[in-house]
Design a protein around this motif. Structure first.
Motif, PDB file in Angstrom:
ATOM      1  N   LYS A  92       0.829  -1.206   0.000  1.00 58.51           N
ATOM      2  CA  LYS A  92       0.000   0.000   0.000  1.00 58.51           C
ATOM      3  C   LYS A  92       0.866   1.259   0.000  1.00 58.51           C
ATOM      4  O   LYS A  92       0.517   2.258  -0.628  1.00 58.51           O
ATOM      5  N   GLN A  93       1.987   1.218   0.692  1.00 58.74           N
ATOM      6  CA  GLN A  93       2.858   2.387   0.759  1.00 58.74           C
ATOM      7  C   GLN A  93       3.548   2.652  -0.570  1.00 58.74           C
ATOM      8  O   GLN A  93       3.881   3.791  -0.874  1.00 58.74           O
ATOM      9  N   CYS A  94       3.757   1.630  -1.348  1.00 55.93           N
ATOM     10  CA  CYS A  94       4.562   1.765  -2.568  1.00 55.93           C
ATOM     11  C   CYS A  94       3.755   1.842  -3.854  1.00 55.93           C
ATOM     12  O   CYS A  94       4.324   2.123  -4.900  1.00 55.93           O
ATOM     13  N   LYS A  95       2.482   1.565  -3.834  1.00 58.96           N
ATOM     14  CA  LYS A  95       1.781   1.424  -5.111  1.00 58.96           C
ATOM     15  C   LYS A  95       1.654   2.718  -5.887  1.00 58.96           C
ATOM     16  O   LYS A  95       1.453   2.687  -7.087  1.00 58.96           O
ATOM     17  N   ASN A  96       1.836   3.891  -5.264  1.00 54.45           N
ATOM     18  CA  ASN A  96       1.794   5.161  -5.987  1.00 54.45           C
ATOM     19  C   ASN A  96       3.172   5.595  -6.478  1.00 54.45           C
ATOM     20  O   ASN A  96       3.300   6.621  -7.135  1.00 54.45           O
ATOM     21  N   CYS A  97       4.187   4.828  -6.165  1.00 53.35           N
ATOM     22  CA  CYS A  97       5.557   5.163  -6.558  1.00 53.35           C
ATOM     23  C   CYS A  97       5.737   4.917  -8.054  1.00 53.35           C
ATOM     24  O   CYS A  97       5.311   3.888  -8.583  1.00 53.35           O
ATOM     25  N   PRO A  98       6.388   5.837  -8.782  1.00 50.29           N
ATOM     26  CA  PRO A  98       6.603   5.625 -10.221  1.00 50.29           C
ATOM     27  C   PRO A  98       7.571   4.477 -10.524  1.00 50.29           C
ATOM     28  O   PRO A  98       7.532   3.896 -11.596  1.00 50.29           O
ATOM     29  N   GLY A  99       8.460   4.131  -9.591  1.00 48.21           N
ATOM     30  CA  GLY A  99       9.412   3.046  -9.814  1.00 48.21           C
ATOM     31  C   GLY A  99       8.940   1.702  -9.298  1.00 48.21           C
ATOM     32  O   GLY A  99       9.711   0.757  -9.201  1.00 48.21           O
ATOM     33  N   PHE A 100       7.673   1.592  -8.966  1.00 49.62           N
ATOM     34  CA  PHE A 100       7.147   0.370  -8.368  1.00 49.62           C
ATOM     35  C   PHE A 100       7.265  -0.833  -9.304  1.00 49.62           C
ATOM     36  O   PHE A 100       7.489  -1.946  -8.867  1.00 49.62           O
ATOM     37  N   SER A 101       7.152  -0.614 -10.599  1.00 48.33           N
ATOM     38  CA  SER A 101       7.214  -1.732 -11.550  1.00 48.33           C
ATOM     39  C   SER A 101       8.601  -2.374 -11.585  1.00 48.33           C
ATOM     40  O   SER A 101       8.734  -3.536 -11.952  1.00 48.33           O
ATOM     41  N   ALA A 102       9.636  -1.638 -11.205  1.00 47.67           N
ATOM     42  CA  ALA A 102      10.999  -2.185 -11.217  1.00 47.67           C
ATOM     43  C   ALA A 102      11.314  -2.970  -9.953  1.00 47.67           C
ATOM     44  O   ALA A 102      12.316  -3.655  -9.892  1.00 47.67           O
ATOM     45  N   CYS A 103      10.463  -2.877  -8.949  1.00 40.92           N
ATOM     46  CA  CYS A 103      10.714  -3.560  -7.689  1.00 40.92           C
ATOM     47  C   CYS A 103      10.193  -4.994  -7.754  1.00 40.92           C
ATOM     48  O   CYS A 103       9.303  -5.314  -8.515  1.00 40.92           O
ATOM     49  N   ALA A 104      10.771  -5.843  -6.934  1.00 42.37           N
ATOM     50  CA  ALA A 104      10.334  -7.243  -6.873  1.00 42.37           C
ATOM     51  C   ALA A 104       9.441  -7.424  -5.655  1.00 42.37           C
ATOM     52  O   ALA A 104       9.738  -6.919  -4.575  1.00 42.37           O
ATOM     53  N   LEU A 105       8.368  -8.134  -5.824  1.00 42.97           N
ATOM     54  CA  LEU A 105       7.426  -8.346  -4.735  1.00 42.97           C
ATOM     55  C   LEU A 105       7.693  -9.697  -4.083  1.00 42.97           C
ATOM     56  O   LEU A 105       7.732 -10.722  -4.742  1.00 42.97           O
ATOM     57  N   ASP A 106       7.915  -9.678  -2.784  1.00 45.28           N
ATOM     58  CA  ASP A 106       8.049 -10.904  -2.012  1.00 45.28           C
ATOM     59  C   ASP A 106       6.806 -11.027  -1.145  1.00 45.28           C
ATOM     60  O   ASP A 106       5.861 -10.263  -1.283  1.00 45.28           O
ATOM     61  N   LEU A 107       6.803 -11.935  -0.247  1.00 46.14           N
ATOM     62  CA  LEU A 107       5.635 -12.187   0.589  1.00 46.14           C
ATOM     63  C   LEU A 107       5.302 -10.975   1.460  1.00 46.14           C
ATOM     64  O   LEU A 107       5.822 -10.816   2.557  1.00 46.14           O
TER      65      LEU A 107
END
Length: 114
Positions: free
Chosen positions: A18-33
């Motif tokens: 929730k904290q990161c979903k508005n970040c423009p670089g969110f697509s480059a991040c890897a999602l873990d559990l």
């Protein structure tokens, strides 16, 4: 926190999606559990410290010496010792080829100096 991935170290930031979903670089991040893993170099603090030195008198002096010694040596190795293309396969054999070329260049310089 730094963790070792397949090739490089990365920083692991624990925060909710929730904290990161508005970040423009969110697509480059890897999602873990439930956490977001930001792929950032572990060497960034050193890079930042060095970038602060750009333009200082010490930096310009060191870069001038680098141009004289290192760049000229690499040019000679590429031109006269065929290091513009590595002939051997594998990291160890390529390193061996570079070291042997450097030894040959240093021996030439030693003979010329004597």
């Amino acid at each position: 926190m730094y963790k070792k991935s397949t090739q490089n170290y990365y920083r692991l930031y624990r925060c909710s999606k929730k904290q990161c979903k508005n970040c423009p670089g969110f697509s480059a991040c890897a999602l873990d559990l439930g956490t977001v893993r930001i792929n950032a170099s572990a060497y960034y603090p050193s890079f930042y410290r060095n970038s602060q030195k750009v333009g200082t008198s010490d930096y310009l002096r060191i870069m001038r010496l680098r141009r004289i010694w290192a760049e000229g040596t690499f040019a000679v190795l590429k031109r006269e010792h065929k290091l513009n293309k590595i002939q051997k396969r594998g990291l160890q054999k390529a390193m061996e080829e570079c070291l042997l070329s450097a030894i040959a260049l240093n021996l030439k310089r030693l003979i010329k100096a004597v």
